[in-house]
Each structure stands twice: as C-alpha cells, then as structure tokens.
Design an enzyme around this catalytic site. Structure first.
Site, PDB file in Angstrom:
ATOM      1  N   HIS A 221       0.831  -1.205   0.000  1.00  0.00           N
ATOM      2  CA  HIS A 221       0.000   0.000   0.000  1.00  0.00           C
ATOM      3  C   HIS A 221       0.868   1.258   0.000  1.00  0.00           C
ATOM      4  CE1 HIS A 221      -3.532   2.485   1.135  1.00  0.00           C
ATOM      5  NE2 HIS A 221      -2.648   3.160   1.847  1.00  0.00           N
ATOM      6  N   GLU A 222       1.910   1.255   0.822  1.00  0.00           N
ATOM      7  CA  GLU A 222       2.793   2.421   0.874  1.00  0.00           C
ATOM      8  C   GLU A 222       3.542   2.597  -0.446  1.00  0.00           C
ATOM      9  OE1 GLU A 222       2.557   4.489   3.195  1.00  0.00           O
ATOM     10  OE2 GLU A 222       1.375   3.286   4.563  1.00  0.00           O
TER      11      GLU A 222
ATOM     12  N   HIS B 298       1.491   4.402  -2.905  1.00  0.00           N
ATOM     13  CA  HIS B 298       1.512   5.862  -2.785  1.00  0.00           C
ATOM     14  C   HIS B 298       2.705   6.449  -3.535  1.00  0.00           C
ATOM     15  CE1 HIS B 298      -1.851   6.621  -0.194  1.00  0.00           C
ATOM     16  NE2 HIS B 298      -1.389   5.900   0.820  1.00  0.00           N
TER      17      HIS B 298
ATOM     18  N   GLU C 101      -6.246   6.682  -1.465  1.00  0.00           N
ATOM     19  CA  GLU C 101      -6.306   5.414  -0.740  1.00  0.00           C
ATOM     20  C   GLU C 101      -6.765   4.282  -1.648  1.00  0.00           C
ATOM     21  OE1 GLU C 101      -5.164   4.857   2.382  1.00  0.00           O
ATOM     22  OE2 GLU C 101      -4.460   6.896   2.077  1.00  0.00           O
TER      23      GLU C 101
END
Length: 250
Positions: free
Chosen positions: A122-123, A126, A185
């Site tokens: 997930h990071e 980003h 997100e």
C-alpha cells in the site's frame, strides 16, 4: 480575482503530468528534485528523532518483505530503505524517495508476512501514484505553504518541516497528520495488491489486515495511528474486495 484568473489558473493548468500507473493526469507544481531533497531531509530528521529497533528478527522481516514488494513494483529508480522504529504505535509510512518506516507496534498486529506485505505494498502504491507530490502541489495551488519549497532549497534546509513532513506522508513523526484523500487510498490499495500478487504474497490478506484495523478502531482507545493517516471505511473495503476478485487474486 483578476490575478487568479489571469495568472494562476493558466499556470496551474499547464503543470499537469500523466501517470501511467494511475491512468490519469496529476497536478505537479513541485519538481522531482525538490521532492527528493525534501524527502531525504525529512528521512534524516526521522532517523534522528526516532529510535531504530535492535530486534534483528523484526528488521529482517521488514527488509525481506519490503525488498520483495519494491522489486515487484518495478520502481528500481529509488534507493529503497526499510527501517523499523521502536515505537508501540500501530503505524507505517513512506516517503516519495522510497524510504519506508514501520513501527514495531504495527508488527505486533500483522499476523504474517502477507499482511505486512499488504502494508508495504500500500505504501509503495503511494510512491507509484506520486500522491505526496500531488498533495504538495494541491496545497501550493491552494496557497497553503506557497513558495516554501523554493525557500527551503535556497536556504539549504526545510522551512516548516512539520508541514512538509505531513505533506510527504511522515506526519506522525513530526506531529502533523494530513490524511491522503480517499481517491489516493483507493489507488494505493489497488496498486498494493498488484504488487503483493507479483511478489507471490496473498492479496486476500490485505482484506484481513484492513478489516482487523477497522475493528481495532472501534475500541475505546480510539483509532490506531495508521488509520489517522490512512482513513478506512466500508466502501474502501468493498472496492478492495472488488479489485481482488476481478483480478483473479481471490
């Protein structure tokens, strides 16, 4: 009003870049060089302010999972670094230059490598989504901190370090929490599960992790720090489930 219409709007309109990972254009008022310098300075300050864990097993786990996710993301242009901070808060964050911080408290609630891969994936999403750059550009366009990047570079230091740290994604360390937008997100979730699958982790464990985090937020102690910078809700989980199913990851 005349200044905004005559000068600012054309300037902003001409500062967009297409992101193939997202399939859309983004506002980009901050250069890659500025972001790289601000990120590196923020990282060095974080290393000074936080305590790196001496637990070799935790360091090895985070580095092992992180390196597999970084490789599967294809973002070899970054000098990826994965550090575990000895802090019982349930949190993790990443800077645009590939520096990833995982708090030991988070490792206490991730049940396995797959769930940790969900966090790091997930990071990494980003980073691929250039969300920090887009958020910084949006804030500059809105007049919040306009010109700070130029001042910081001219002075060789970071002015208003707390604000910039929050914009870049390291808000908890500096006491400034600036949640990513819900669109960011969704995008990070989607990219993160793709990276998990490529790295041979189970994308379905992302749902297990995030649902567990949502359940923790219902306790009397308030939401975990991770949910302060990465807001979650039922619609987001539904979108994540839909992507996992449609991609054949289930």
């Amino acid at each position: 009003m005349g200044l905004a219409v005559g000068t600012v709007v054309p300037f902003v309109a001409g500062c967009t870049a297409h992101n193939p990972e997202l399939g859309r254009s983004q506002l980009m008022l901050v250069s890659d060089a500025q972001i790289a310098q601000l990120s590196q300075q923020t990282w060095q300050q974080s290393l000074q302010q936080e305590r790196v864990t001496r637990d070799a097993s935790k360091r090895n786990q985070v580095n092992r999972v992180g390196q597999r996710i970084a490789q599967s993301s294809g973002m070899t242009q970054h000098d990826w670094e994965f550090v575990v901070f000895d802090n019982d808060q349930v949190n993790a964050w990443v800077l645009p230059n590939g520096k990833v911080a995982v708090y030991s408290g988070l490792l206490d609630v991730t049940g396995n490598d797959d769930q940790l891969a969900a966090v790091i994936g997930h990071e990494a999403g980003h980073v691929a989504g250039r969300h920090a750059q887009e958020r910084a550009s949006q804030q500059m366009a809105a007049g919040v901190g306009a010109g700070l990047a130029a001042v910081a570079l001219d002075q060789g230091g970071v002015s208003n370090a707390g604000m910039w740290a929050g914009v870049l994604g390291a808000g908890l360390t500096f006491g400034v929490l600036l949640p990513y937008s819900r669109r960011h997100e969704y995008e990070a979730d989607r990219l993160g599960t793709d990276y998990m699958a490529r790295a041979n982790y189970r994308p379905t464990e992302a749902l297990t992790f995030w649902n567990g985090m949502m359940a923790r937020s219902g306790g009397s102690g308030g939401p975990p720090a991770f949910l302060s910078t990465h807001p979650s809700d039922a619609q987001r989980m539904q979108a994540l489930q839909s992507h996992i199913t449609s991609s054949g990851y289930a």
